[in-house]
Design an enzyme around this catalytic site. Structure first.
Site, mmCIF file in Angstrom:
data_model
loop_
_atom_site.group_PDB
_atom_site.id
_atom_site.type_symbol
_atom_site.label_atom_id
_atom_site.label_comp_id
_atom_site.label_asym_id
_atom_site.label_seq_id
_atom_site.Cartn_x
_atom_site.Cartn_y
_atom_site.Cartn_z
ATOM 1 N N ASP A 113 -3.482 8.094 8.020
ATOM 2 C CA ASP A 113 -4.419 7.212 8.714
ATOM 3 C C ASP A 113 -3.632 6.388 9.732
ATOM 4 O O ASP A 113 -2.506 6.728 10.064
ATOM 5 C CB ASP A 113 -5.214 6.345 7.729
ATOM 6 C CG ASP A 113 -4.335 5.413 6.896
ATOM 7 O OD1 ASP A 113 -3.169 5.161 7.294
ATOM 8 O OD2 ASP A 113 -4.799 4.918 5.857
ATOM 9 N N SER A 171 0.804 -1.226 0.000
ATOM 10 C CA SER A 171 0.000 0.000 0.000
ATOM 11 C C SER A 171 0.832 1.269 0.000
ATOM 12 O O SER A 171 0.329 2.340 -0.350
ATOM 13 C CB SER A 171 -0.944 0.011 1.207
ATOM 14 O OG SER A 171 -0.213 -0.080 2.417
ATOM 15 N N HIS A 223 -0.621 4.698 7.379
ATOM 16 C CA HIS A 223 0.062 5.253 6.208
ATOM 17 C C HIS A 223 0.445 6.721 6.393
ATOM 18 O O HIS A 223 -0.255 7.470 7.075
ATOM 19 C CB HIS A 223 -0.838 5.116 4.978
ATOM 20 C CG HIS A 223 -1.253 3.716 4.700
ATOM 21 N ND1 HIS A 223 -2.476 3.215 5.080
ATOM 22 C CD2 HIS A 223 -0.589 2.691 4.104
ATOM 23 C CE1 HIS A 223 -2.559 1.935 4.720
ATOM 24 N NE2 HIS A 223 -1.425 1.604 4.126
#
Length: 360
Positions: A324, A37, A327
């Site tokens: 978040d 990610s 991340h």
């Protein structure tokens, strides 16, 4: 339904147009990006029914036109900023866009592909749903996709031209964090045995990249994942989970040794490895030097919940390390990319990514 389809087509067309209008000062012919990610620019949007997606607001709130693209960020991610440092507009297009329109690979403007998939890891089970539902593009599958793209390049350019194109291109990899998260939760293997298994998989992938013609490899090691907001929330003190950070340090040491070994086996292989443990801890311990104020809590949502469509988010995102619970913010991703590109040996060695791009 037709209106939704039109919106998707417009967004994809804009992405293609923007990428292909890249800066003329590109330092490498192409960039091929693999990982999780931290580098995903929309791969998981193409996997129906999966959990790990970021294709809804407030993700993308600082992306052009406030568009949620699938990046786990308020805007661009580190893969984008690294591509920008190398002279491109942003990260190359996700593989599935290219797979659905292979003429994009055959164009003279082709400048690489992004295969990264949120939730994936070196182990095929990492990030997968126990029920058997496909939840990520595994790293092994990403490597297969890479082979398909390079085969298309060879078919289009011819063997000699393709070899020159691929050998001068940069292969950027950011993977391993999700494997360690999974190890913390489920595995009973001794740590060294677990790391050895990851090392074998990584080595096999790097040898395959070399066999495909890649000669420039940029590795982002695992950051101090014990300091992400979600892990801090698990700690009664609110501090970092140090055993996770220790595994990240050991992972970096293992990767450093592996790359040194490969460079002895392949004399023409050039590499850079980013020590993201030290890079990130340096920011956490000296936030003001990086222009940050908040390095423990996320901007979107809170430390124990995900940044969902109804989550509240901060207005001073440029002062946050984390977007978040897992991340980085866009500003933190930019800082990481600039350090990888032009940082000192303390953070990226044996050469930085700028020197890697220029290496002959």
């Amino acid at each position: 339904m037709e209106q939704k389809t039109l919106v998707v087509v417009v967004i994809l067309s804009l992405a293609i147009a923007v990428f292909q209008s890249a800066n003329a000062q590109q330092q490498v012919p192409a960039v091929f990006i693999l990982g999780d990610s931290t580098a995903d620019t929309g791969t998981n949007n193409f996997l129906p029914g999966i959990k790990d997606k970021a294709n809804f607001p407030p993700y993308g709130i600082d992306f052009p036109y406030h568009t949620p693209t699938g990046r786990f960020s308020n805007g661009l991610n580190s893969a984008d900023f690294l591509a920008k440092e190398l002279g491109f507009k942003r990260s190359p297009l996700p593989f599935y866009i290219l797979a659905n329109n292979t003429k994009l690979i055959r164009r003279p403007s082709f400048r690489g592909a992004n295969f990264a998939s949120a939730g994936s890891g070196l182990l095929n089970l990492t990030g997968q749903d126990p029920s058997g539902t496909k939840n990520v593009v595994t790293f092994e599958e990403q490597m297969e996709q890479l082979s398909l793209v390079i085969s298309e390049v060879v078919s289009n350019k011819g063997q000699a031209s393709a070899e020159a194109f691929v050998s001068k291109s940069l292969f950027f990899i950011s993977v391993g964090s999700n494997d360690i998260f999974g190890y913390q939760t489920n595995s009973t293997l001794p740590k060294q045995e677990f790391l050895g298994a990851l090392g074998m998989l990584y080595e096999a992938s790097l040898r395959k990249i070399y066999k495909l013609g890649g000669r420039k490899v940029g590795i982002v090691s695992v950051p101090p994942i014990g300091c992400c907001p979600y892990e801090r929330f698990q700690n009664s003190t609110g501090g970092c989970i140090e055993n996770l950070n220790d595994i990240a340090r050991d992972f970096h040491s293992m990767m450093n040794a592996l790359l040194m070994k490969l460079s002895l086996d392949y004399k023409d292989l050039k590499y850079s490895i980013g020590n993201t443990v030290d890079m990130t801890l340096n920011v956490i311990n000296n936030p003001s030097l990086a222009g940050l104020r908040e390095v423990a809590n996320p901007c979107c949502g809170d430390s124990k919940t995900f940044c969902g469509p109804n989550a509240t988010y901060c207005s001073n995102r440029h002062q946050y390390l984390f977007w978040d619970a897992f991340h980085p913010t866009m500003v933190a991703s930019k800082l990481a990319a600039s350090t990888l590109y032009d940082g000192p040996p303390q953070f990226v060695a044996p050469i930085n990514f700028r020197q890697l791009a220029q290496a002959s």
